[in-house]
Scaffold this motif. Structure first.
Motif, PDB file in Angstrom:
ATOM      1  N   ILE A 138      62.038  55.022  72.235  1.00 33.04           N
ATOM      2  CA  ILE A 138      61.322  54.281  73.276  1.00 33.04           C
ATOM      3  C   ILE A 138      60.160  53.486  72.680  1.00 33.04           C
ATOM      4  N   ILE A 139      59.372  54.127  71.823  1.00 35.69           N
ATOM      5  CA  ILE A 139      58.231  53.435  71.210  1.00 35.69           C
ATOM      6  C   ILE A 139      58.724  52.284  70.332  1.00 35.69           C
ATOM      7  N   GLU A 140      59.741  52.551  69.517  1.00 33.54           N
ATOM      8  CA  GLU A 140      60.301  51.502  68.669  1.00 33.54           C
ATOM      9  C   GLU A 140      60.856  50.357  69.519  1.00 33.54           C
ATOM     10  N   GLY A 141      61.550  50.698  70.586  1.00 39.24           N
ATOM     11  CA  GLY A 141      62.110  49.683  71.475  1.00 39.24           C
ATOM     12  C   GLY A 141      61.036  48.814  72.112  1.00 39.24           C
ATOM     13  N   ILE A 142      59.975  49.433  72.586  1.00 37.50           N
ATOM     14  CA  ILE A 142      58.874  48.681  73.208  1.00 37.50           C
ATOM     15  C   ILE A 142      58.231  47.736  72.193  1.00 37.50           C
ATOM     16  N   ILE A 143      57.975  48.239  70.988  1.00 35.97           N
ATOM     17  CA  ILE A 143      57.351  47.405  69.956  1.00 35.97           C
ATOM     18  C   ILE A 143      58.262  46.236  69.584  1.00 35.97           C
ATOM     19  N   PHE A 144      59.531  46.535  69.265  1.00 39.67           N
ATOM     20  CA  PHE A 144      60.453  45.469  68.862  1.00 39.67           C
ATOM     21  C   PHE A 144      60.692  44.465  69.988  1.00 39.67           C
ATOM     22  N   GLU A 145      60.876  44.936  71.192  1.00 39.45           N
ATOM     23  CA  GLU A 145      61.115  44.018  72.314  1.00 39.45           C
ATOM     24  C   GLU A 145      59.899  43.142  72.585  1.00 39.45           C
ATOM     25  N   SER A 146      58.697  43.701  72.486  1.00 46.85           N
ATOM     26  CA  SER A 146      57.477  42.913  72.695  1.00 46.85           C
ATOM     27  C   SER A 146      57.365  41.794  71.656  1.00 46.85           C
ATOM     28  N   ILE A 147      57.582  42.155  70.393  1.00 50.04           N
ATOM     29  CA  ILE A 147      57.521  41.143  69.335  1.00 50.04           C
ATOM     30  C   ILE A 147      58.645  40.135  69.505  1.00 50.04           C
ATOM     31  N   VAL A 149      80.421  30.571  64.051  1.00 52.14           N
ATOM     32  CA  VAL A 149      80.657  31.915  63.532  1.00 52.14           C
ATOM     33  C   VAL A 149      79.597  32.390  62.547  1.00 52.14           C
ATOM     34  N   GLU A 150      78.533  31.641  62.383  1.00 41.86           N
ATOM     35  CA  GLU A 150      77.534  32.036  61.404  1.00 41.86           C
ATOM     36  C   GLU A 150      76.125  31.764  61.918  1.00 41.86           C
ATOM     37  N   GLN A 151      75.257  32.729  61.619  1.00 45.04           N
ATOM     38  CA  GLN A 151      73.850  32.599  61.954  1.00 45.04           C
ATOM     39  C   GLN A 151      73.034  32.990  60.734  1.00 45.04           C
ATOM     40  N   SER A 152      71.784  32.615  60.746  1.00 43.33           N
ATOM     41  CA  SER A 152      70.892  32.991  59.658  1.00 43.33           C
ATOM     42  C   SER A 152      69.684  33.684  60.275  1.00 43.33           C
ATOM     43  N   TYR A 153      69.559  34.978  59.987  1.00 45.93           N
ATOM     44  CA  TYR A 153      68.401  35.718  60.480  1.00 45.93           C
ATOM     45  C   TYR A 153      67.207  35.366  59.614  1.00 45.93           C
ATOM     46  N   ARG A 154      66.063  35.304  60.256  1.00 49.38           N
ATOM     47  CA  ARG A 154      64.834  35.018  59.526  1.00 49.38           C
ATOM     48  C   ARG A 154      63.763  36.004  59.955  1.00 49.38           C
ATOM     49  N   GLY A 155      62.857  36.258  59.085  1.00 50.48           N
ATOM     50  CA  GLY A 155      61.688  37.052  59.399  1.00 50.48           C
ATOM     51  C   GLY A 155      61.960  38.257  60.271  1.00 50.48           C
ATOM     52  N   PHE A 156      61.515  38.164  61.507  1.00 49.77           N
ATOM     53  CA  PHE A 156      61.607  39.292  62.421  1.00 49.77           C
ATOM     54  C   PHE A 156      63.058  39.626  62.767  1.00 49.77           C
ATOM     55  N   GLY A 157      63.896  38.645  62.892  1.00 46.67           N
ATOM     56  CA  GLY A 157      65.309  38.899  63.168  1.00 46.67           C
ATOM     57  C   GLY A 157      65.954  39.726  62.065  1.00 46.67           C
ATOM     58  N   ARG A 158      65.584  39.444  60.832  1.00 40.97           N
ATOM     59  CA  ARG A 158      66.096  40.202  59.691  1.00 40.97           C
ATOM     60  C   ARG A 158      65.570  41.637  59.719  1.00 40.97           C
ATOM     61  N   PHE A 215      60.140  39.119  72.322  1.00 41.25           N
ATOM     62  CA  PHE A 215      59.793  38.187  73.397  1.00 41.25           C
ATOM     63  C   PHE A 215      58.691  37.227  72.971  1.00 41.25           C
ATOM     64  N   TYR A 216      57.747  37.709  72.184  1.00 43.79           N
ATOM     65  CA  TYR A 216      56.695  36.844  71.665  1.00 43.79           C
ATOM     66  C   TYR A 216      57.310  35.695  70.859  1.00 43.79           C
ATOM     67  N   PHE A 217      58.209  36.037  69.928  1.00 45.70           N
ATOM     68  CA  PHE A 217      58.833  35.001  69.100  1.00 45.70           C
ATOM     69  C   PHE A 217      59.771  34.104  69.897  1.00 45.70           C
ATOM     70  N   ILE A 218      60.427  34.645  70.900  1.00 49.05           N
ATOM     71  CA  ILE A 218      61.288  33.801  71.738  1.00 49.05           C
ATOM     72  C   ILE A 218      60.464  32.725  72.425  1.00 49.05           C
TER      73      ILE A 218
END
Length: 158
Positions: A21-30, A49-58, A32-35
């Motif tokens: 729950i704590i991890e989920g709240i932290i990751f989801e908050s960050i 068929v291809e994406q490139s994760y960057r920074g937080f996505g990675r 939404f911030y980046f979105i």
């Protein structure tokens, strides 16, 4: 993690739930911030068929991969000690699936690959899916592959 703790570590379920729950709240908050502020920090779409994760996505992808590998190893570890040969075989197939998935998902999420390496990584991910299927379901045709005439598992008689 919550399902894993329900199945494997019922006595420590609260710790797993609290962590998730704590991890989920932290990751989801960050996330939404980046979105809202800068979606390119999460990743970009290169093609259909291809994406490139960057920074937080990675970071999110690698976190999920690590958690899946650790919980997968702990999950399959119990089956290695079983007296039932089919259960031991399931555990070994699932372990292979978790390892292949980890390798494929790591390369898919960490690097921008050209067509041939991307194809190989996707084949590894598809193979992991086949091993997940074989490990969870263990169809008769898979049993026959690993058994000899005496009906004992060849792979398990180490």
């Amino acid at each position: 993690l919550i399902s894993f703790s329900e199945f494997m570590y019922k006595d420590k379920r609260r710790y797993f739930q609290t962590f998730a729950i704590i991890e989920g709240i932290i990751f989801e908050s960050i996330l939404f911030y980046f979105i809202i502020i800068d979606p390119s920090q999460i990743g970009i779409v290169i093609s259909v068929v291809e994406q490139s994760y960057r920074g937080f996505g990675r970071i999110i992808a690698l976190n999920a991969i690590i958690i899946m590998l650790i919980t997968g190893i702990l999950f399959t570890k119990r089956s290695w000690k079983a007296e039932n040969a089919d259960l031991r075989l399931k555990g070994k197939l699932l372990l292979l699936a978790f390892i292949l998935y980890t390798i494929g998902a790591f390369f898919d999420s960490s690097f921008q690959l050209s067509i041939i390496p991307l194809l190989l990584v996707r084949i590894i991910c598809i193979l992991s899916g086949l091993f997940f299927y074989s490990g969870f379901i263990l169809p008769n045709w898979i049993k026959r592959i690993f058994k000899n005439q005496d009906r004992n598992c060849i792979i398990l008689n180490e």
